[in-house]
Design an enzyme around this catalytic site. Structure first.
Site, PDB file in Angstrom:
ATOM      1  N   HIS A 196      34.718 -27.848 -32.312  1.00  0.00           N
ATOM      2  CA  HIS A 196      35.111 -27.999 -33.707  1.00  0.00           C
ATOM      3  C   HIS A 196      36.633 -27.956 -33.836  1.00  0.00           C
ATOM      4  O   HIS A 196      37.338 -27.606 -32.895  1.00  0.00           O
ATOM      5  CB  HIS A 196      34.498 -26.899 -34.576  1.00  0.00           C
ATOM      6  CG  HIS A 196      33.060 -27.123 -34.903  1.00  0.00           C
ATOM      7  ND1 HIS A 196      32.042 -26.763 -34.044  1.00  0.00           N
ATOM      8  CD2 HIS A 196      32.458 -27.678 -35.978  1.00  0.00           C
ATOM      9  CE1 HIS A 196      30.874 -27.081 -34.590  1.00  0.00           C
ATOM     10  NE2 HIS A 196      31.109 -27.643 -35.756  1.00  0.00           N
ATOM     11  N   LYS A 256      38.295 -23.713 -37.723  1.00  0.00           N
ATOM     12  CA  LYS A 256      36.991 -23.053 -37.859  1.00  0.00           C
ATOM     13  C   LYS A 256      37.115 -21.594 -37.448  1.00  0.00           C
ATOM     14  O   LYS A 256      37.689 -21.270 -36.404  1.00  0.00           O
ATOM     15  CB  LYS A 256      35.927 -23.764 -37.015  1.00  0.00           C
ATOM     16  CG  LYS A 256      34.520 -23.235 -37.266  1.00  0.00           C
ATOM     17  CD  LYS A 256      33.470 -24.160 -36.683  1.00  0.00           C
ATOM     18  CE  LYS A 256      32.068 -23.637 -36.922  1.00  0.00           C
ATOM     19  NZ  LYS A 256      31.747 -23.496 -38.346  1.00  0.00           N
TER      20      LYS A 256
END
Length: 270
Positions: free
Chosen positions: A157, A161
């Site tokens: 990600h 995040k």
């Protein structure tokens, strides 16, 4: 033609919030009814669609009751503590909720289940239709590959995040573990370093990558002797999460109470 579904968006000035607002604005059967953001946000008091170059008449507010006053469904991709506060008001006002937030504790999940006895809720770690189809495929694969295959889950990600592994990766692990008759809490391995010894075949491993602007990549690897099976989903845009969220909101339109998952929305259990 029935009246459009009135939807409020939490975290309305964030990346996902804006994607959700744009999806609602583009849908013929939905209308933006509220826009919620945190206290101190520079967006407070502005029109929720000003960034699109047009006016919606909906002002961004930090007051939950104001944001939900005319809404039927709240879509929430924020943080656990914020979502829990929003859900309490949803329950009080009879507003349904679509929850894409991840990182809940077991106690918070139990509280969400209790809220589901009083209002309709769809909660999923990933609202993408494709990801939820992959979860179904993983259940099938794990049942067939239940002996002689080591299982590893790799996810990547963007750098912003804040939780790891991702909620989607954990859900994939839960699906695989359940299909194998295991408890993920007992068989998950979240990191390896140094002299670890041979791999325990009963474990499910996780590897996490964070960097750049990666929207979300997930691969479940079944590694056997002489072959590897990889089931992969890659997101190139948050549009998929927004469209799945709208499907969940439509699903809740006639659900006054109950806690549901995307498998219910997509009828994958049928």
């Amino acid at each position: 033609m029935s009246a459009p579904l009135r939807i409020a968006i939490a975290g309305s000035s964030g990346r996902m919030g804006r994607m959700l607002i744009e999806a609602v604005e583009a849908a013929d059967d939905c209308v933006l009814a509220g826009a919620l953001d945190v206290a101190g946000s520079p967006a407070l008091g502005t029109d929720a669609t000003a960034w699109l170059g047009r006016e919606s008449g909906v002002k961004v507010t930090a007051d939950v009751r104001t944001a939900l006053a005319d809404a039927q469904v709240l879509i929430d991709f924020t943080r656990p503590e914020g979502t829990m506060a929003h859900l309490a008001v949803c329950r009080e006002l009879g507003v349904r909720a679509v929850i894409g937030t991840t990182g809940f504790s077991d106690a918070q999940k139990a509280e969400i289940a209790e809220h589901g006895r009083h209002t309709g809720i769809v909660m999923a770690p990933n609202m993408s239709v494709g990801v939820n189809v992959v979860l179904k495929l993983l259940d099938m694969a794990a049942r067939a590959l239940n002996e002689g295959y080591d299982i590893e889950i790799i996810e990547a990600h963007h750098r912003h995040k804040i939780d790891a592994p991702s909620g989607t990766a954990l859900k994939m692990g839960e699906v695989v573990a359940a299909a194998l008759g295991r408890d993920l809490k007992e068989c998950a391995v979240y990191g390896r370093e140094g002299v670890t010894g041979e791999r325990d075949p009963s474990t499910i491993g996780f590897a996490t990558v964070r960097g750049g602007d990666i929207v979300g990549d997930h691969t479940v690897l079944f590694a056997g002797t002489g072959e590897r099976i990889e089931i992969t989903h890659k997101s190139s845009s948050r549009v998929t999460y927004a469209q799945g969220s709208l499907r969940a909101a439509r699903f809740l339109a006639d659900k006054p109470q109950g806690l549901f998952g995307m498998e219910d929305v997509l009828r994958l259990n049928a």
